[in-house]
Structure formats: structure tokens, C-alpha cells
Write an enzyme that holds these catalytic residues in place. Structure first.
Site, short mmCIF file in Angstrom:
data_model
loop_
_atom_site.label_atom_id
_atom_site.label_comp_id
_atom_site.label_asym_id
_atom_site.label_seq_id
_atom_site.Cartn_x
_atom_site.Cartn_y
_atom_site.Cartn_z
N ASP A 312 2.80 -11.79 -30.28
CA ASP A 312 2.92 -11.88 -28.82
C ASP A 312 4.38 -12.03 -28.36
O ASP A 312 4.99 -13.10 -28.56
CB ASP A 312 2.08 -13.07 -28.30
CG ASP A 312 1.66 -12.89 -26.85
OD1 ASP A 312 1.89 -11.81 -26.30
OD2 ASP A 312 1.11 -13.84 -26.28
N LYS A 492 5.92 -15.42 -29.12
CA LYS A 492 5.35 -16.66 -28.57
C LYS A 492 4.69 -17.54 -29.62
O LYS A 492 4.78 -18.75 -29.57
CB LYS A 492 4.27 -16.30 -27.55
CG LYS A 492 4.79 -16.19 -26.14
CD LYS A 492 3.68 -16.43 -25.15
CE LYS A 492 3.02 -15.17 -24.67
NZ LYS A 492 3.87 -14.26 -23.92
P1 NAI Z 1 -0.40 -2.03 -20.54
O1 NAI Z 1 -1.80 -2.34 -20.27
O2 NAI Z 1 0.43 -1.41 -19.47
O3 NAI Z 1 -0.28 -1.10 -21.82
C1 NAI Z 1 -1.13 -1.17 -22.90
C2 NAI Z 1 -1.47 0.24 -23.35
O4 NAI Z 1 -2.26 0.15 -24.51
C3 NAI Z 1 -2.29 1.00 -22.34
O5 NAI Z 1 -1.66 2.24 -22.04
C4 NAI Z 1 -3.63 1.25 -23.04
O6 NAI Z 1 -4.21 2.48 -22.70
C5 NAI Z 1 -3.22 1.17 -24.48
N1 NAI Z 1 -4.25 0.83 -25.47
C6 NAI Z 1 -5.25 -0.07 -25.41
N2 NAI Z 1 -5.91 -0.13 -26.57
C7 NAI Z 1 -5.30 0.75 -27.41
C8 NAI Z 1 -5.49 1.13 -28.75
N3 NAI Z 1 -6.48 0.60 -29.49
N4 NAI Z 1 -4.67 2.03 -29.28
C9 NAI Z 1 -3.65 2.57 -28.55
N5 NAI Z 1 -3.43 2.27 -27.27
C10 NAI Z 1 -4.25 1.36 -26.71
O7 NAI Z 1 0.25 -3.40 -21.03
P2 NAI Z 1 1.79 -3.80 -21.20
O8 NAI Z 1 2.24 -4.48 -19.97
O9 NAI Z 1 2.54 -2.63 -21.68
O10 NAI Z 1 1.67 -4.90 -22.33
C11 NAI Z 1 1.29 -4.51 -23.63
C12 NAI Z 1 0.90 -5.70 -24.47
O11 NAI Z 1 2.03 -6.54 -24.63
C13 NAI Z 1 -0.21 -6.57 -23.89
O12 NAI Z 1 -1.07 -7.00 -24.90
C14 NAI Z 1 0.54 -7.75 -23.34
O13 NAI Z 1 -0.24 -8.90 -23.29
C15 NAI Z 1 1.65 -7.88 -24.35
N6 NAI Z 1 2.76 -8.60 -23.82
C16 NAI Z 1 3.47 -8.13 -22.75
C17 NAI Z 1 4.54 -8.85 -22.25
C18 NAI Z 1 5.36 -8.40 -21.11
O14 NAI Z 1 6.22 -9.16 -20.70
N7 NAI Z 1 5.19 -7.22 -20.61
C19 NAI Z 1 4.94 -10.10 -22.89
C20 NAI Z 1 4.08 -10.54 -23.95
C21 NAI Z 1 3.08 -9.77 -24.42
C1 DG6 Z 2 0.47 -12.87 -17.94
O1 DG6 Z 2 0.62 -14.07 -18.57
C2 DG6 Z 2 0.64 -11.67 -18.78
C3 DG6 Z 2 1.17 -11.88 -20.14
O2 DG6 Z 2 1.09 -10.71 -20.91
C4 DG6 Z 2 2.55 -12.40 -20.07
O3 DG6 Z 2 3.29 -11.78 -19.08
C5 DG6 Z 2 3.27 -12.28 -21.31
O4 DG6 Z 2 2.49 -12.84 -22.31
C6 DG6 Z 2 4.60 -12.94 -21.18
O5 DG6 Z 2 4.45 -14.27 -21.18
P1 DG6 Z 2 5.65 -15.24 -21.24
O6 DG6 Z 2 5.02 -16.58 -21.19
O7 DG6 Z 2 6.39 -15.01 -22.49
O8 DG6 Z 2 6.47 -14.95 -20.01
#
Ligand code: NAI
Ligand code: DG6
Length: 536
Positions: A312, A492
Site C-alpha cells: 500500500d 503504509k
Molecule cells: P483506480 O481505480 O483509478 O485504478 C485502478 C485500476 O485497476 C482501474 O483502472 C481498474 O480497472 C484496474 N483493475 C482492477 N482490477 C484489476 C485487475 N485484476 N487487473 C488489472 N487491472 C485491474 O485507482 P488508483 O487511484 O489508480 O489507485 C490504485 C490503487 O492504489 C488502489 O488500490 C489504491 O487504494 C492504491 N493506492 C492509491 C494511492 C493514491 O494516493 N492514489 C495511495 C495508496 C494506495
Molecule cells: C482514501 O483513503 C483512498 C486511499 O487509497 C488513500 O488515498 C491512499 O491509501 C493514501 O492514503 P494515505 O494515508 O497514504 O494518504
């Protein structure tokens, strides 16, 4: 921080018997000094100094490095590709504040510095970018590709994400539209039901062994087609629910491989990707909170001497928390409760509005103050103290109340709002309340972390070590341990070597990394003693 490059051969040359620059790499000797602490019969702590000498060898040819993102069509994935292309092609764009140049702000490797030593003439500290410490891949040079269960081309996926300014998207679209994500593994039970309408690009069938082989072939083909030396596979797809840990299914490497053969329900897509990368000998990083690394997966990585890291991305709220909680506890102030709320409107927030996926995130966000609390038995009673006081055997020591709430508010899009209250005990029963309100685009925090994770993971695959015993011969050089906990700064809920303590403190994580990079060029960690400024 955009495209500055160190001269060939590196910017730093250490002049020491401990550091040898060879044709293929840098060999450095480093003595790790510590102390063993044992309580004697009188209850006194007996401290014995320890030291162990190591040699590190860092291969200096970076070669061509691929970055394969699982979830490439999401907000993070599209922003990674867009940032790479904008920097590579030096695309600037207009915003309401004027012209904006591309950069890598927020990247520890590209935009932060480390103190190397002191200029003897001025007595001032000399700082260098982390990227200059050792040969590292430049993020412009990553060959990027990946998978998504949503098949829209990358220009459309970038528009769907609504992260970047329109004028930038407009200029990037001709590059981005050339790339369409590869089909991926979709087991609907693992992500929120509200994601089903995205899943139009999936590998057919339900045979998990066939899925594993498919992903392994994708990695091999990508490596061969782009003539790559290394490929980092990184999960930035939706947060999955936790997989149940079932004896006989995912508890050992052998059982996990069998469970994939028999298409067992509890094997998640992310675990299949991790196993595929491990079997291909490529590093795998988990940027989401779920337990991709079930015990069998960690054992498999150990057996194959492959590299894994997670879990994460630690982008905003948690990063601040791992600093503030440590500040309070180290200042001798006792946090009584930490209450964290956030709301966001992107697809990540939509997926997390489902209970099981939220639970994965809640677990990873909740563990981040545990080590600071455990480090201060003056403020927080230990399990032994509590048992002695009450006579009732207690397994856990005293801990601040800690809650985590996440809500999906579509209107705010990628701009996450994070609100935290720290409620603490002061001198003589006083109370202190600190409130933090943080607002920013989530993906613009996560994207530089993805580059950092990939750059450092690639570097760590090029580092080997051997112990140099006081008497006798040093053995063969070998790779680092499979779980790359040196990447904890960006994560995280850091995965660590089983049986060792998790370090959440951001400062300690950063120090460990700085110290390791210095060790690889034969430098002792200078620390902040600055003795010359304290003596005559
Ligand atoms: P998002 O939802 O925009 O992108 C995720 C993508 O994964 C989507 O395009 C979806 O279609 C695809 N997907 C889902 N299951 C899949 C699979 N089995 N195989 C391939 N593709 C698949 O989410 P975002 O904002 O890009 O975040 C991605 C991940 O990173 C999430 O799990 C989020 O919790 C984690 N994350 C994001 C943070 C941030 O600050 N943006 C910080 C910490 C974690
Ligand atoms: C809301 O909590 C969406 C999450 O995917 C967070 O944005 C992501 O885990 C980032 O969390 P943090 O606590 O590192 O800012």
C-alpha cells in the site's frame, strides 16, 4: 528535478580503501555497528557493542528497465505514463497560473537530497540528490506497459481519471492513444461489485493455472520485445478484499502453487501476478493494501530468491501520521486518540466504498503508529505492566484509540480531503488537540512513489553482498533477502522479513535507506552529531 543526469561513471567518487571502482561495478566494505542488550539477574541492562563487516557489490550497468503496471488504466497508472512521456518529450503546458514544466516533484529519488559530508573549506554540509548516490535508472527511461480489466486506450483512460490539466492531456493524447492495456485477470469476488462495468478486457476462462501462464508469458514477451534487462511488476489496480489464509491452500509455496493448479477460490488476482513475477525472476511490488503476499507467496519468493515488496503506497495522510505520531511520542507527549477521516471522489474511493475492500485499507492505515507506541513504555504501559497491575493476563499493551473513516464523494474527484485529529495528554493532566486538514490530488502523490519504488527495486536487484568474517574467508556474493523492506518509506504497511519488527517511523525508514546507499559506496552514516560543531 526533471531531467538532470549524472555524468557517465557517476557524480560521486569515494576516495577510500573501503571502496573499489571496478569495470562492472562498485565494491564497498561496510562495518555495521550495534549493541546487544541483555537484562542481568539484578535487572540491570548489560550492553555489549557488536560489529559485523560486509562487502556490497553494486552492478553499475543499469541497462534497460521495464515497468509493468497492473491497473495501468487507473488514475495512478495513467498519471505514471503521462508523467514519463511529458518529461521524456519535455512537454510544457498552460495552466491558469502560467506555463508549467514537467518534473518529478514528490520523488524521493529525483527530488530530495542526502548529506554526503562536509566541505573542508567552508565547513558547510554538501548535499546530493539521492539519484546521484549510485547508478539508478532515470524515470524517463522506463519502458512502461501493463494490464487493466478496462480496455480503453490510455488517452481515454487519462481523460477518465481527470487528474491532469486539459492542456497537458491534449498534448499527450497522441502518444497515449498508441497504448491499450493488456487483458487482465478478473475475479469479481475480490474487488467491489461497483467495478463490474469496467471489466471489458479480461483473460477468458476460470482456469487459474492458465491465467498464471498467460501473465508469465506477457512478462516474458514484454521483456523480449523491448530488449529489457529487468522488469518491475507493480500492482496499482483496485484494492482487493483480504484472502483467507487457509492451511493447505496458501500457507506454503507448494500449497499455493497447487491451489493455483486447482483454481482454488481464495487465490486472488494480485497473488497470481505476484507468483507470475516471482517465477519469472522479476521484482513484484504491491501498492495496494490487500494481503497479496500470503505466507506461501513469501516462501516462494524466498525459494526463488526473487524480490517482493509491499504493501500500500504511503502517500499523504499516513505519511504525515507516521511523522506526527513519532514527534509526539518522542517529545514525551502521550497521544490518547488519533481520528482520521477522508473523502475522495475517484474510482479508488468508489471501490473502497464497499465494506470488504475498505477493511483492507482500514487495516493498512491503522497499523502505522504501533512501533512508536511500543518504543515508549514510559508513556504506554506494556502488556506485562497491565497484567501485573490487574492480575489479568493481557496480550496487548496500552495504545491510543485509532479510527479510520473513508467516504466516497464523487464531486471532489481525485482531490482527496484528509482530516486528522490528534488528541494528547500533556503535563499535569493537560490536554492538546491538533487538527490537520490536507487536500490534494491523490494520484499526484502516488505517482512519484511508483517511480521511486521501481527505481529503488531495480537498484536493489543489482546489489549483492557477502559477510566478511573476522577470521576465515568471505563467501560468495549473494542477493539481498527477498522482502525489500528498504522500500518501506513509500509503503503504509511495510512487509518485512518474517519474525523481524516493522518500522513505520518515516524518519527511521529514510535513515535506513540513506545509510544503505552510503554503505554501498563504503561510507559510514554521518548522522547528525556534527561533532566538529560541538568541540573547540
Ligand atoms: P483506480 O481505480 O483509478 O485504478 C485502478 C485500476 O485497476 C482501474 O483502472 C481498474 O480497472 C484496474 N483493475 C482492477 N482490477 C484489476 C485487475 N485484476 N487487473 C488489472 N487491472 C485491474 O485507482 P488508483 O487511484 O489508480 O489507485 C490504485 C490503487 O492504489 C488502489 O488500490 C489504491 O487504494 C492504491 N493506492 C492509491 C494511492 C493514491 O494516493 N492514489 C495511495 C495508496 C494506495
Ligand atoms: C482514501 O483513503 C483512498 C486511499 O487509497 C488513500 O488515498 C491512499 O491509501 C493514501 O492514503 P494515505 O494515508 O497514504 O494518504
Amino acid at each position: 528535478p526533471s531531467a538532470r543526469r549524472a555524468p557517465a561513471g557517476g557524480l560521486i567518487k569515494v576516495d577510500s580503501d573501503n571502496t573499489l571502482y571496478e569495470d562492472g561495478g562498485i565494491k564497498a566494505r561496510y562495518t555495521d555497528r550495534g549493541a546487544d542488550v541483555v537484562k542481568d539477574a539484578d535487572g540491570r541492562l548489560k550492553v555489549t557493542k557488536t560489529e559485523k563487516t560486509f562487502e556490497f557489490y553494486t552492478k553499475s550497468n543499469v541497462g534497460r528497465v521495464g515497468l509493468m503496471l497492473v491497473g495501468i488504466g487507473g488514475n495512478n497508472g495513467t498519471t505514471v505514463m503521462a508523467t514519463n512521456l511529458a518529461n521524456k518529450h519535455n512537454i510544457s503546458w498552460h495552466t491558469k497560473n502560467g506555463e508549467q514544466q514537467p518534473n518529478y516533484i514528490g520523488s524521493l529519488v529525483r527530488a530530495s537530497t542526502v548529506a554526503l559530508g562536509t566541505d573542508p573549506e567552508t565547513g558547510k554540509q554538501v548535499y546530493v540528490p539521492i539519484s546521484d548516490m549510485l547508478p539508478m535508472v532515470h524515470p524517463n527511461d522506463f519502458v512502461i506497459g501493463g494490464w487493466d480489466i478496462s480496455g480503453v486506450s490510455m488517452d481515454k483512460a487519462m481523460a477518465r481519471g481527470k487528474v491532469l490539466d486539459y492542456d497537458l492531456q491534449r498534448q499527450l493524447a497522441p502518444y497515449m492513444k498508441e497504448y491499450k492495456p493488456m487483458p487482465s485477470i478478473y475475479y469479481p469476488d475480490f474487488i467491489a461489485a461497483n467495478q463490474a462495468d469496467r471489466a471489458d478486457n479480461v483473460i477468458p476462462g476460470e482456469d487459474k493455472q492458465a491465467h498464471l501462464e498467460h501473465i508469465r508469458k506477457d512478462i516474458r514477451d514484454f521483456k523480449a520485445a523491448n530488449q529489457l534487462d529487468n522488469v518491475i511488476v507493480l500492482w496499482t489496480a483496485n484494492t482487493e478484499r483480504y484472502a483467507d489464509i487457509i492451511p493447505g491452500i496458501n500457507d506454503t509455496a507448494e500449497n499455493l502453487l497447487n491451489a493455483i493448479k486447482t483454481s482454488h477460490d481464495e487465490v486472488s488476482p494480485s497473488t497470481i501476478f505476484a507468483v507470475a513475477a516471482i517465477l519469472e525472476g522479476m521484482p513484484f511490488i504491491n501498492g495496494s493494501p490487500q494481503n497479496t503476499f500470503v505466507p506461501g507467496c513469501i516462501e516462494l519468493a524466498e525459494q526463488k530468491k526473487a524480490f517482493i515488496s509491499g504493501d500500500d503506497f504511503k502517500s499523504g495522510q499516513t505519511k504525515v501520521k507516521s511523522v506526527l505520531a513519532e514527534f509526539l511520542v518522542n517529545a514525551g507527549i502521550k497521544p490518547l486518540s488519533i481520528s482520521s477521516y477522508n473523502h475522495l471522489g475517484n474510482n479508488d474511493g468508489k471501490n473502497l466504498s464497499s465494506a470488504k475492500q475498505f477493511r483492507s485499507k482500514e487495516i493498512s492505515k491503522s497499523s502505522v503508529v504501533d512501533d512508536m507506541v511500543a518504543a515508549n513504555p514510559v508513556l504506554f504501559k506494556t502488556a506485562a505492566d497491565l497484567t501485573e497491575e490487574t492480575g489479568v493476563v493481557t496480550k496487548k499493551g496500552e495504545h491510543p484509540d485509532h479510527i479510520v473513516v473513508i467516504k466516497h464523494v464523487p464531486a471532489v474527484g481525485d482531490s482527496k480531503r484528509a482530516i486528522d485529529e490528534y488528541y494528547s495528554e500533556l503535563l499535569m493532566g493537560g490536554r492538546n488537540v491538533m487538527n490537520i486538514f490536507n487536500e490534494c490530488e491523490d494520484s499526484l502523490l502516488a505517482t512519484p512513489l511508483i517511480f521511486d519504488l521501481a527505481i529503488l527495486a531495480d537498484l536493489l536487484t543489482r546489489v549483492t553482498y557477502r559477510e566478511v568474517p573476522k577470521a576465515g574467508e568471505a563467501g560468495e556474493f549473494q542477493p539481498l533477502y527477498s522482502v525489500l523492506s528498504l522500500l518501506s518509506y513509500m509503503l503504509k504497511a511495510p512487509l518485512v522479513k518474517p519474525g523481524t519488527d516493522v518500522v513505520n517511523s518515516l524518519n527511521r525508514q529514510r535513515n535506513a535507506l540513506d545509510q544503505f546507499l552510503k554503505a554501498c559506496i563504503g561510507l559510514e552514516h554521518q548522522g547528525d552529531l556534527l561533532l566538529e560543531t560541538r568541540v573547540w
